[in-house]
Write a protein that holds these residues in place. Structure first.
Motif, PDB file in Angstrom:
ATOM      1  N   THR A 223       0.844  -1.198   0.000  1.00 51.72           N
ATOM      2  CA  THR A 223       0.000   0.000   0.000  1.00 51.72           C
ATOM      3  C   THR A 223       0.876   1.244   0.000  1.00 51.72           C
ATOM      4  OG1 THR A 223      -1.718  -1.159   1.239  1.00 51.72           O
ATOM      5  CG2 THR A 223      -1.813   1.250   1.225  1.00 51.72           C
ATOM      6  N   PRO A 224       0.683   2.148  -0.967  1.00 53.51           N
ATOM      7  CA  PRO A 224       1.478   3.379  -0.992  1.00 53.51           C
ATOM      8  C   PRO A 224       1.010   4.346   0.081  1.00 53.51           C
ATOM      9  CG  PRO A 224      -0.142   3.418  -2.738  1.00 53.51           C
ATOM     10  CD  PRO A 224      -0.254   2.060  -2.102  1.00 53.51           C
ATOM     11  N   PRO A 225       1.762   5.413   0.337  1.00 55.33           N
ATOM     12  CA  PRO A 225       1.297   6.443   1.271  1.00 55.33           C
ATOM     13  C   PRO A 225      -0.059   6.982   0.829  1.00 55.33           C
ATOM     14  CG  PRO A 225       3.592   6.809   0.682  1.00 55.33           C
ATOM     15  CD  PRO A 225       3.087   5.736  -0.224  1.00 55.33           C
ATOM     16  N   ARG A 226      -0.907   7.276   1.792  1.00 51.06           N
ATOM     17  CA  ARG A 226      -2.273   7.728   1.515  1.00 51.06           C
ATOM     18  C   ARG A 226      -2.377   9.216   1.816  1.00 51.06           C
ATOM     19  NH1 ARG A 226      -3.651   3.731   6.055  1.00 51.06           N
ATOM     20  NH2 ARG A 226      -1.694   4.779   6.591  1.00 51.06           N
ATOM     21  N   VAL A 227      -2.779   9.977   0.830  1.00 47.40           N
ATOM     22  CA  VAL A 227      -2.856  11.443   0.967  1.00 47.40           C
ATOM     23  C   VAL A 227      -4.227  11.918   0.513  1.00 47.40           C
ATOM     24  CG1 VAL A 227      -1.860  13.661   0.319  1.00 47.40           C
ATOM     25  CG2 VAL A 227      -0.376  11.649   0.539  1.00 47.40           C
ATOM     26  N   MET A 228      -4.850  12.738   1.324  1.00 50.32           N
ATOM     27  CA  MET A 228      -6.160  13.297   0.957  1.00 50.32           C
ATOM     28  C   MET A 228      -6.024  14.725   0.482  1.00 50.32           C
ATOM     29  SD  MET A 228      -9.668  13.814   3.172  1.00 50.32           S
ATOM     30  CE  MET A 228     -10.470  12.346   2.508  1.00 50.32           C
ATOM     31  N   THR A 229      -6.711  15.043  -0.618  1.00 48.35           N
ATOM     32  CA  THR A 229      -6.866  16.425  -1.046  1.00 48.35           C
ATOM     33  C   THR A 229      -8.260  16.903  -0.671  1.00 48.35           C
ATOM     34  OG1 THR A 229      -7.028  17.925  -2.939  1.00 48.35           O
ATOM     35  CG2 THR A 229      -7.369  15.593  -3.387  1.00 48.35           C
ATOM     36  N   ILE A 230      -8.328  18.017   0.014  1.00 44.30           N
ATOM     37  CA  ILE A 230      -9.587  18.640   0.428  1.00 44.30           C
ATOM     38  C   ILE A 230      -9.720  19.888  -0.424  1.00 44.30           C
ATOM     39  CG2 ILE A 230     -10.919  19.543   2.369  1.00 44.30           C
ATOM     40  CD1 ILE A 230      -8.877  18.065   4.217  1.00 44.30           C
ATOM     41  N   ALA A 231     -10.476  19.801  -1.505  1.00 44.16           N
ATOM     42  CA  ALA A 231     -10.426  20.862  -2.513  1.00 44.16           C
ATOM     43  C   ALA A 231     -11.633  20.782  -3.432  1.00 44.16           C
ATOM     44  CB  ALA A 231      -9.132  20.744  -3.322  1.00 44.16           C
ATOM     45  N   GLY A 232     -11.699  21.743  -4.366  1.00 40.90           N
ATOM     46  CA  GLY A 232     -12.775  21.788  -5.339  1.00 40.90           C
ATOM     47  C   GLY A 232     -12.392  21.123  -6.642  1.00 40.90           C
ATOM     48  N   THR A 233     -13.392  20.892  -7.482  1.00 40.51           N
ATOM     49  CA  THR A 233     -13.141  20.302  -8.788  1.00 40.51           C
ATOM     50  C   THR A 233     -12.864  21.394  -9.826  1.00 40.51           C
ATOM     51  OG1 THR A 233     -15.435  20.365  -9.557  1.00 40.51           O
ATOM     52  CG2 THR A 233     -14.768  18.454  -8.241  1.00 40.51           C
ATOM     53  N   ASP A 234     -12.211  21.001 -10.890  1.00 37.93           N
ATOM     54  CA  ASP A 234     -12.020  21.842 -12.069  1.00 37.93           C
ATOM     55  C   ASP A 234     -12.484  21.011 -13.246  1.00 37.93           C
ATOM     56  OD1 ASP A 234     -11.114  23.104 -14.363  1.00 37.93           O
ATOM     57  OD2 ASP A 234      -9.049  23.343 -13.685  1.00 37.93           O
ATOM     58  N   SER A 235     -13.608  21.396 -13.860  1.00 35.63           N
ATOM     59  CA  SER A 235     -14.159  20.597 -14.946  1.00 35.63           C
ATOM     60  C   SER A 235     -13.230  20.526 -16.147  1.00 35.63           C
ATOM     61  CB  SER A 235     -15.536  21.130 -15.368  1.00 35.63           C
ATOM     62  OG  SER A 235     -15.502  22.527 -15.572  1.00 35.63           O
ATOM     63  N   GLY A 236     -12.303  21.470 -16.267  1.00 39.19           N
ATOM     64  CA  GLY A 236     -11.305  21.423 -17.335  1.00 39.19           C
ATOM     65  C   GLY A 236     -10.123  20.545 -17.014  1.00 39.19           C
ATOM     66  N   GLY A 237     -10.035  20.074 -15.776  1.00 37.24           N
ATOM     67  CA  GLY A 237      -8.987  19.137 -15.392  1.00 37.24           C
ATOM     68  C   GLY A 237      -7.634  19.738 -15.124  1.00 37.24           C
ATOM     69  N   GLY A 238      -7.511  21.074 -15.162  1.00 34.39           N
ATOM     70  CA  GLY A 238      -6.196  21.680 -15.025  1.00 34.39           C
ATOM     71  C   GLY A 238      -5.742  21.899 -13.599  1.00 34.39           C
ATOM     72  N   ALA A 239      -6.691  22.093 -12.688  1.00 32.77           N
ATOM     73  CA  ALA A 239      -6.350  22.405 -11.306  1.00 32.77           C
ATOM     74  C   ALA A 239      -7.277  21.614 -10.379  1.00 32.77           C
ATOM     75  CB  ALA A 239      -6.468  23.914 -11.062  1.00 32.77           C
ATOM     76  N   GLY A 240      -7.334  22.023  -9.112  1.00 33.94           N
ATOM     77  CA  GLY A 240      -8.220  21.374  -8.165  1.00 33.94           C
ATOM     78  C   GLY A 240      -7.871  19.910  -7.950  1.00 33.94           C
ATOM     79  N   VAL A 241      -8.899  19.112  -7.617  1.00 34.01           N
ATOM     80  CA  VAL A 241      -8.635  17.720  -7.266  1.00 34.01           C
ATOM     81  C   VAL A 241      -8.043  16.939  -8.443  1.00 34.01           C
ATOM     82  CG1 VAL A 241     -10.354  17.650  -5.434  1.00 34.01           C
ATOM     83  CG2 VAL A 241     -11.021  17.020  -7.749  1.00 34.01           C
TER      84      VAL A 241
ATOM     85  N   THR B 111      -4.930  20.949   1.433  1.00 39.12           N
ATOM     86  CA  THR B 111      -6.154  21.676   1.102  1.00 39.12           C
ATOM     87  C   THR B 111      -5.959  22.479  -0.173  1.00 39.12           C
ATOM     88  OG1 THR B 111      -5.594  23.680   2.343  1.00 39.12           O
ATOM     89  CG2 THR B 111      -6.720  21.910   3.554  1.00 39.12           C
ATOM     90  N   GLY B 112      -7.091  22.775  -0.814  1.00 36.67           N
ATOM     91  CA  GLY B 112      -7.114  23.666  -1.967  1.00 36.67           C
ATOM     92  C   GLY B 112      -8.224  24.672  -1.772  1.00 36.67           C
ATOM     93  N   MET B 113      -9.161  24.722  -2.710  1.00 31.77           N
ATOM     94  CA  MET B 113     -10.287  25.649  -2.615  1.00 31.77           C
ATOM     95  C   MET B 113     -11.225  25.211  -1.493  1.00 31.77           C
ATOM     96  SD  MET B 113     -13.150  26.419  -5.520  1.00 31.77           S
ATOM     97  CE  MET B 113     -14.511  27.527  -5.223  1.00 31.77           C
ATOM     98  N   LEU B 114     -11.443  26.086  -0.510  1.00 36.94           N
ATOM     99  CA  LEU B 114     -12.250  25.739   0.658  1.00 36.94           C
ATOM    100  C   LEU B 114     -13.567  26.492   0.734  1.00 36.94           C
ATOM    101  CD1 LEU B 114      -9.551  25.239   3.413  1.00 36.94           C
ATOM    102  CD2 LEU B 114     -10.460  23.617   1.747  1.00 36.94           C
ATOM    103  N   ALA B 115     -13.885  27.287  -0.241  1.00 41.82           N
ATOM    104  CA  ALA B 115     -15.220  27.853  -0.473  1.00 41.82           C
ATOM    105  C   ALA B 115     -15.651  28.944   0.495  1.00 41.82           C
ATOM    106  CB  ALA B 115     -16.274  26.750  -0.517  1.00 41.82           C
ATOM    107  N   GLY B 116     -15.569  28.751   1.800  1.00 39.67           N
ATOM    108  CA  GLY B 116     -16.054  29.783   2.720  1.00 39.67           C
ATOM    109  C   GLY B 116     -15.831  29.398   4.164  1.00 39.67           C
ATOM    110  N   ALA B 117     -16.140  30.321   5.065  1.00 43.21           N
ATOM    111  CA  ALA B 117     -15.891  30.104   6.488  1.00 43.21           C
ATOM    112  C   ALA B 117     -16.632  28.887   7.042  1.00 43.21           C
ATOM    113  CB  ALA B 117     -16.241  31.364   7.270  1.00 43.21           C
ATOM    114  N   PRO B 118     -17.923  28.668   6.705  1.00 36.96           N
ATOM    115  CA  PRO B 118     -18.594  27.475   7.238  1.00 36.96           C
ATOM    116  C   PRO B 118     -17.906  26.174   6.824  1.00 36.96           C
ATOM    117  CG  PRO B 118     -20.211  29.034   6.411  1.00 36.96           C
ATOM    118  CD  PRO B 118     -18.882  29.537   5.969  1.00 36.96           C
ATOM    119  N   THR B 119     -17.421  26.119   5.588  1.00 35.48           N
ATOM    120  CA  THR B 119     -16.699  24.930   5.130  1.00 35.48           C
ATOM    121  C   THR B 119     -15.409  24.764   5.909  1.00 35.48           C
ATOM    122  OG1 THR B 119     -17.639  25.097   2.908  1.00 35.48           O
ATOM    123  CG2 THR B 119     -15.607  23.836   3.137  1.00 35.48           C
TER     124      THR B 119
END
Length: 281
Positions: free
Chosen positions: A9-27, A85-93
């Motif tokens: 099993t490789p190291p496990r890393v979570m990204t907490i972020a938004g999607t980019d429908s163009g695939g260039g950034a985000g998750v 982390t990446g895009m976190l949207a707002g204070a409640p998030t």
């Protein structure tokens, strides 16, 4: 050090972020970089964007409770060796993420390193987050982060310093550390006055380390910050020191930018493909 055994099993890393429908950034960028750096990527999606290479036209923010539930579900079953982390949207998030991270031990006082990439500005320097969210970054996430990795536009929003030279980078690093960030990486890619090189500055509260690299004549840099933060997280997940992880991330993203490719009519992405052997040839 040899190759890991088949089935390891490789190291496990979570990204907490938004999607980019163009695939260039985000998750999408995070998962590509994590895979290229030998980690298994897990995801807690914070927002869904309608986006291409020309910009973002719409954003759907997920309920904060759903974001927190994704973190807890993965951490309590699969386990995590690092998170970013990446895009976190707002204070409640952000508040929900902090509560979930505290519950499962993500952050500087827990067992799992946390890389905070404060996605607060667009590629053109426009503010993406409300002031309340910026306050939540400073007060809630900075003290929990293993390292904070802002670009210069994000530095301006977070600490009010408009960086135009190397001295300004040093001032920004000190200011970010004073706000509670244990380790700081002030990225120099947006320092247009630095025409020959791209110098990132690492500060651990005691020592400064300048990380120079070439500056490439390209507009295809979409996802560079995401990719670098993911590479740092992958290195931390393997047990690297923060300084060594940052140096690894710098080397990785330099080659990703060197191999960036055009896509669509706007800004193309950096490429993790340079790490992949051309097995099909």
């Amino acid at each position: 050090m040899g190759e890991p055994a088949v089935g390891t099993t490789p190291p496990r890393v979570m990204t907490i972020a938004g999607t980019d429908s163009g695939g260039g950034a985000g998750v999408a960028a995070d998962l590509r970089a994590l895979t290229a750096c030998g980690a298994h990527g897990c995801v807690a999606v914070t927002a869904v964007t309608v986006q291409n290479t020309l910009g973002v036209s719409d954003v759907h923010v997920l309920p904060p409770a759903t974001v927190a539930a994704q973190i807890i579900a993965v951490a309590t079953d699969i386990g995590l060796d690092a998170a970013k982390t990446g895009m976190l949207a707002g204070a409640p998030t952000i508040e929900a993420i902090v509560a979930a991270c505290d519950e499962v031990g993500i952050g500087v006082d827990g067992r799992t390193p946390l890389v905070l990439d404060p996605v607060a500005a667009s590629m053109h320097g426009d503010q993406l987050l409300a002031d309340s969210a910026l306050d939540a970054f400073r007060t809630l996430l900075f003290p929990r982060a293993t390292i904070v990795t802002p670009n210069l536009d994000e530095v301006r929003l977070l600490v009010g310093i408009d960086v135009h030279d190397r001295a300004g980078q040093y001032d920004a690093a000190r200011a970010l550390h004073a706000m509670g960030a244990r380790n700081v990486l002030v990225k120099g890619g947006h320092l247009v006055e630095d025409t020959e090189s791209c110098v990132d500055l690492f500060y651990d509260g005691d020592d400064f380390v300048e990380l120079p690299g070439p500056r490439f004549d390209t507009g295809d840099t979409h996802g560079s910050g995401d990719s670098m933060a993911s590479a740092i997280a992958a290195a931390l997940a393997r047990g690297a020191s923060v300084a060594d992880a940052v140096a690894f991330g710098k080397r990785y993203v330099t080659e990703a930018v060197r191999n960036a490719y055009p896509l669509g009519a706007g800004h193309g992405p950096v490429s993790p493909m340079w790490t992949v052997r051309h097995w099909w040839e």
